[in-house]
Design a protein around this motif. Structure first.
Motif, PDB file in Angstrom:
ATOM      1  N   PHE A  37      91.946  28.624 -52.765  1.00  0.00           N
ATOM      2  CA  PHE A  37      93.109  28.976 -51.947  1.00  0.00           C
ATOM      3  C   PHE A  37      93.793  27.724 -51.406  1.00  0.00           C
ATOM      4  CE2 PHE A  37      94.820  29.977 -47.679  1.00  0.00           C
ATOM      5  CZ  PHE A  37      95.782  30.915 -48.032  1.00  0.00           C
ATOM      6  N   VAL A  38      93.009  26.815 -50.846  1.00  0.00           N
ATOM      7  CA  VAL A  38      93.566  25.593 -50.281  1.00  0.00           C
ATOM      8  C   VAL A  38      94.218  24.750 -51.376  1.00  0.00           C
ATOM      9  CG1 VAL A  38      93.012  23.448 -49.066  1.00  0.00           C
ATOM     10  CG2 VAL A  38      92.015  25.600 -48.295  1.00  0.00           C
ATOM     11  N   ALA A  39      93.555  24.638 -52.515  1.00  0.00           N
ATOM     12  CA  ALA A  39      94.110  23.847 -53.625  1.00  0.00           C
ATOM     13  C   ALA A  39      95.436  24.434 -54.097  1.00  0.00           C
ATOM     14  CB  ALA A  39      93.115  23.779 -54.781  1.00  0.00           C
ATOM     15  N   LEU A  40      95.482  25.739 -54.317  1.00  0.00           N
ATOM     16  CA  LEU A  40      96.716  26.364 -54.802  1.00  0.00           C
ATOM     17  C   LEU A  40      97.851  26.211 -53.792  1.00  0.00           C
ATOM     18  CD1 LEU A  40      95.397  29.618 -56.525  1.00  0.00           C
ATOM     19  CD2 LEU A  40      96.232  27.526 -57.615  1.00  0.00           C
ATOM     20  N   THR A  47     106.986  21.217 -59.349  1.00  0.00           N
ATOM     21  CA  THR A  47     106.693  19.822 -59.059  1.00  0.00           C
ATOM     22  C   THR A  47     105.189  19.622 -59.089  1.00  0.00           C
ATOM     23  OG1 THR A  47     108.609  19.743 -57.600  1.00  0.00           O
ATOM     24  CG2 THR A  47     107.017  17.957 -57.396  1.00  0.00           C
ATOM     25  N   GLY A  48     104.737  18.731 -59.960  1.00  0.00           N
ATOM     26  CA  GLY A  48     103.312  18.457 -60.050  1.00  0.00           C
ATOM     27  C   GLY A  48     102.874  17.448 -59.010  1.00  0.00           C
ATOM     28  N   ALA A  78      96.305  27.252 -62.587  1.00  0.00           N
ATOM     29  CA  ALA A  78      96.837  25.892 -62.509  1.00  0.00           C
ATOM     30  C   ALA A  78      96.692  25.241 -63.868  1.00  0.00           C
ATOM     31  CB  ALA A  78      96.098  25.075 -61.448  1.00  0.00           C
ATOM     32  N   GLU A  79      97.458  24.160 -64.037  1.00  0.00           N
ATOM     33  CA  GLU A  79      97.319  23.389 -65.273  1.00  0.00           C
ATOM     34  C   GLU A  79      97.568  21.921 -64.987  1.00  0.00           C
ATOM     35  OE1 GLU A  79     100.116  24.638 -68.246  1.00  0.00           O
ATOM     36  OE2 GLU A  79     101.820  24.409 -66.912  1.00  0.00           O
ATOM     37  N   ARG A  80      96.878  21.101 -65.750  1.00  0.00           N
ATOM     38  CA  ARG A  80      97.066  19.648 -65.677  1.00  0.00           C
ATOM     39  C   ARG A  80      97.923  19.232 -66.859  1.00  0.00           C
ATOM     40  NH1 ARG A  80      90.687  18.577 -64.610  1.00  0.00           N
ATOM     41  NH2 ARG A  80      90.667  20.624 -65.556  1.00  0.00           N
ATOM     42  N   ARG A  81      98.911  18.399 -66.563  1.00  0.00           N
ATOM     43  CA  ARG A  81      99.779  17.859 -67.617  1.00  0.00           C
ATOM     44  C   ARG A  81      99.830  16.345 -67.457  1.00  0.00           C
ATOM     45  NH1 ARG A  81     104.972  21.332 -65.977  1.00  0.00           N
ATOM     46  NH2 ARG A  81     103.953  23.356 -65.814  1.00  0.00           N
ATOM     47  N   LEU A  91      99.326  15.223 -63.754  1.00  0.00           N
ATOM     48  CA  LEU A  91      99.954  15.958 -62.663  1.00  0.00           C
ATOM     49  C   LEU A  91      99.406  17.382 -62.712  1.00  0.00           C
ATOM     50  CD1 LEU A  91     103.664  14.788 -63.070  1.00  0.00           C
ATOM     51  CD2 LEU A  91     101.936  13.898 -61.491  1.00  0.00           C
ATOM     52  N   VAL A  92      99.182  17.964 -61.558  1.00  0.00           N
ATOM     53  CA  VAL A  92      98.631  19.308 -61.487  1.00  0.00           C
ATOM     54  C   VAL A  92      99.717  20.248 -60.980  1.00  0.00           C
ATOM     55  CG1 VAL A  92      96.748  20.743 -60.615  1.00  0.00           C
ATOM     56  CG2 VAL A  92      96.389  18.276 -60.920  1.00  0.00           C
ATOM     57  N   TYR A  93      99.876  21.369 -61.678  1.00  0.00           N
ATOM     58  CA  TYR A  93     100.889  22.368 -61.360  1.00  0.00           C
ATOM     59  C   TYR A  93     100.221  23.726 -61.157  1.00  0.00           C
ATOM     60  CZ  TYR A  93     104.285  19.105 -63.392  1.00  0.00           C
ATOM     61  OH  TYR A  93     105.069  18.012 -63.669  1.00  0.00           O
ATOM     62  N   ARG A  94     100.809  24.533 -60.294  1.00  0.00           N
ATOM     63  CA  ARG A  94     100.394  25.926 -60.162  1.00  0.00           C
ATOM     64  C   ARG A  94     101.158  26.715 -61.218  1.00  0.00           C
ATOM     65  NH1 ARG A  94     101.643  27.124 -54.738  1.00  0.00           N
ATOM     66  NH2 ARG A  94     103.649  27.881 -55.428  1.00  0.00           N
ATOM     67  N   THR A  95     100.499  27.643 -61.863  1.00  0.00           N
ATOM     68  CA  THR A  95     101.148  28.492 -62.859  1.00  0.00           C
ATOM     69  C   THR A  95     101.755  29.714 -62.163  1.00  0.00           C
ATOM     70  OG1 THR A  95      99.163  29.812 -63.239  1.00  0.00           O
ATOM     71  CG2 THR A  95      99.441  27.815 -64.613  1.00  0.00           C
TER      72      THR A  95
END
Length: 144
Positions: A37-40, A47-48, A78-81, A91-95
């Motif tokens: 929850f905190v991470a998301l 924006t990553g 989430a995904e890392r790009r 960069l980490v993004y929420r899906t």
């Protein structure tokens, strides 16, 4: 108000409050772990955030962050790009699925907050939120 609440330092009180949150914000209530929850909450869809910065914000070492990100990626939240400006970092993004899961978890967290802060008025809650945000603001100068 109890004697302990009036004689304890702010950090002791914050720690006690955090423990109540940890106890009540269960996987069943949120639909995810509190760490997820905190991470998301720190991720955006458009924006990553650099993986290292996320590690710092979450106060997790790199290994534990990777374990957390592996789990939220496996769940599709989430995904890392690769960073186009620096191919060495991610960069980490929420899906969109992560945003939906976060919205559901926020409803659960609102219920937890209502139970824990039920003795505070809406104005007191708003003040508490502003004070906590100020204390956590990056670059806040030390007053010692």
């Amino acid at each position: 108000m109890s004697v302990a609440a009036t004689t304890s330092g702010s950090i002791v009180l914050l720690t006690r409050l955090a423990r109540r949150v940890y106890r009540e914000a269960t996987d069943d209530v949120l639909g995810m772990t509190l760490k997820q929850f905190v991470a998301l909450n720190h991720l955006g869809e458009d924006t990553g955030i650099p993986q290292r910065q996320l590690s710092d914000v979450l106060c997790l070492d790199a290994n534990n962050l990777v374990l957390l990100l592996n789990e939220v990626e496996r769940l599709g939240w989430a995904e890392r790009r690769r960073d186009p400006a620096d191919r060495r970092r991610h960069l980490v993004y929420r899906t969109p699925a992560g945003s939906g899961a976060l919205m559901a978890a926020e409803r659960g967290m609102d219920a937890v907050e209502d139970r824990i802060l039920d003795t505070l008025s809406p104005q007191e809650r708003a003040t508490l939120r502003l004070l906590l945000a100020a204390a956590l603001a990056e670059g806040t100068p030390s007053h010692d």
